[in-house]
Design a protein around this motif. Structure first.
Motif, PDB file in Angstrom:
ATOM      1  N   PRO A 115       0.814  -1.229   0.000  1.00  0.00           N
ATOM      2  CA  PRO A 115       0.000   0.000   0.000  1.00  0.00           C
ATOM      3  C   PRO A 115       0.840   1.269   0.000  1.00  0.00           C
ATOM      4  N   GLU A 116       1.958   1.274   0.735  1.00  0.00           N
ATOM      5  CA  GLU A 116       2.758   2.503   0.808  1.00  0.00           C
ATOM      6  C   GLU A 116       3.438   2.803  -0.519  1.00  0.00           C
ATOM      7  N   VAL A 117       3.744   1.765  -1.310  1.00  0.00           N
ATOM      8  CA  VAL A 117       4.369   1.985  -2.619  1.00  0.00           C
ATOM      9  C   VAL A 117       3.356   2.593  -3.586  1.00  0.00           C
ATOM     10  N   VAL A 118       2.165   1.993  -3.628  1.00  0.00           N
ATOM     11  CA  VAL A 118       1.112   2.542  -4.490  1.00  0.00           C
ATOM     12  C   VAL A 118       0.729   3.950  -4.029  1.00  0.00           C
ATOM     13  N   GLY A 119       0.665   4.146  -2.720  1.00  0.00           N
ATOM     14  CA  GLY A 119       0.274   5.446  -2.186  1.00  0.00           C
ATOM     15  C   GLY A 119       1.240   6.564  -2.504  1.00  0.00           C
ATOM     16  N   ALA A 120       2.496   6.222  -2.800  1.00  0.00           N
ATOM     17  CA  ALA A 120       3.510   7.240  -3.082  1.00  0.00           C
ATOM     18  C   ALA A 120       3.441   7.763  -4.509  1.00  0.00           C
ATOM     19  N   SER A 121       2.591   7.182  -5.342  1.00  0.00           N
ATOM     20  CA  SER A 121       2.566   7.527  -6.766  1.00  0.00           C
ATOM     21  C   SER A 121       1.403   8.452  -7.102  1.00  0.00           C
ATOM     22  N   ALA A 147      -5.041   0.676  -6.129  1.00  0.00           N
ATOM     23  CA  ALA A 147      -4.923   2.009  -6.727  1.00  0.00           C
ATOM     24  C   ALA A 147      -6.276   2.707  -6.784  1.00  0.00           C
ATOM     25  N   ARG A 148      -7.320   1.974  -7.135  1.00  0.00           N
ATOM     26  CA  ARG A 148      -8.657   2.559  -7.188  1.00  0.00           C
ATOM     27  C   ARG A 148      -9.109   2.975  -5.779  1.00  0.00           C
ATOM     28  N   ALA A 149      -8.843   2.124  -4.791  1.00  0.00           N
ATOM     29  CA  ALA A 149      -9.250   2.432  -3.414  1.00  0.00           C
ATOM     30  C   ALA A 149      -8.529   3.674  -2.894  1.00  0.00           C
ATOM     31  N   GLN A 150      -7.303   3.897  -3.366  1.00  0.00           N
ATOM     32  CA  GLN A 150      -6.536   5.057  -2.918  1.00  0.00           C
ATOM     33  C   GLN A 150      -6.794   6.297  -3.771  1.00  0.00           C
ATOM     34  N   GLY A 151      -7.667   6.169  -4.762  1.00  0.00           N
ATOM     35  CA  GLY A 151      -8.010   7.326  -5.584  1.00  0.00           C
ATOM     36  C   GLY A 151      -6.950   7.727  -6.589  1.00  0.00           C
TER      37      GLY A 151
END
Length: 313
Positions: A115-121, A147-151
């Motif tokens: 999650p933290e890797v996807v969240g950094a993009s 990615a969809r859940a994190q917007g």
């Protein structure tokens, strides 16, 4: 980072300067898009595992030499890097032979999608070749869902190649499973049948809530579909019809331009921004074609802008 690119690793063998010699180049849509975006001015990372052999080490070095961070560097116990042999004809046409070492589709697992890797993009880009095996396919779908859940803006390349998926009859179904999570869809003119054909593309966008679909048309540029509008963006003339890496150069540059223009969410998109980004991408693809493709041919931002200025003049 601006762009996170997720998927399998492929190595292209291109004809070298002498008969019988070949140039090894890191390839595959996710790797090429990450490098193309980096050369266009973005910070990019590539999420993938590498075979513990010369090919895997070569790929890691090639990515990093081009400014792309490899997020997962833990080598596997076996030499499992996917390889591709590419032949380019005098007219620029390409042909592929895929050689897959044991376990090549097992490089990514759902647990690798942190999650933290996807969240950094800002934008998450995924190539559909990573849907060609399990658990790699499950990892790809996990990344899309996260990615969809994190917007995040999600870019998806329908990267179908018959030699690769010849024995997988559910290729179109796998792609359909991913489409509900996609915002920006890239599909070539030859591959559009996998998302319902030209007639079904508009319905596909509406059914899955996809904001943008771009059909790459080779030397004829691209056709962009957005908000009920369709626009054609021509490519600057090229000396060959196709070359390895040209489509990825187009898409990496397009994503780079969108991010540079401040596009962070679907709501930031406009027809004008899309036209500008596609024009920028078409110039990048044309430059790549003129140089016969591959990593050394992926252009920089300065080269793309120079070409566009010359074309306008």
């Amino acid at each position: 980072m601006d762009l996170l690119s997720i998927g399998e690793m492929v190595i292209d063998f291109l004809p070298g300067p002498e008969p019988g010699s070949y140039l090894r180049n890191a390839g595959g849509a996710p790797a090429n898009v990450a490098i193309a975006a980096t050369r266009s001015g973005l910070t990019a990372a590539f999420l993938g595992k590498l075979g513990n052999d010369d090919f895997g080490r070569f790929l890691a070095a090639t990515l990093e030499e081009n400014g792309v961070e490899v997020v997962l560097k833990e080598p596997t116990d076996e030499a499992v890097t996917t390889m591709t042999f590419v032949t380019l004809g005098a007219d620029g046409e390409r042909s592929f032979t895929f050689v897959r070492k044991p376990g090549a589709d097992m490089l990514l697992a759902p647990a690798d999608i942190r999650p933290e890797v996807v969240g950094a993009s800002t934008i998450v880009h995924i190539g559909s070749c990573s849907l060609s095996g399990s658990p790699c396919a499950e990892a790809t779908l996990a990344a899309l869902r996260l990615a969809r859940a994190q917007g995040k803006l999600v870019s998806f390349d329908v990267n179908y190649r018959a030699p690769l998926w010849a024995r997988q009859s559910d290729a179109a179904a796998r792609i359909a499973e991913a489409l509900p999570f996609v915002d920006l869809l890239k599909v070539s003119e030859e591959e559009v049948h996998l998302v319902g054909g030209t007639a079904g593309l508009a319905g596909c966008l509406k059914a899955h809530g996809i904001a943008v679909a771009v059909e790459t048309l080779g030397a004829r540029g691209a056709r962009c579909h957005f908000a009920g509008e369709t626009i054609h963006v021509p490519a600057p003339p090229a000396v060959a019809i196709d070359a390895t890496g040209a489509g990825d150069a187009f898409w990496g540059a397009l994503l780079s331009h969108l991010i540079t223009a401040g596009v962070r969410r679907v709501g930031d998109l406009s027809l004008g921004a899309l036209r500008d980004a596609a024009t920028y991408g078409a110039a990048a693809g044309s430059l790549c074609v003129r140089r016969k493709g591959a990593i050394p041919a992926l252009p920089t931002r300065a080269e793309i802008l120079t070409l566009l200025n010359k074309e306008v003049a």
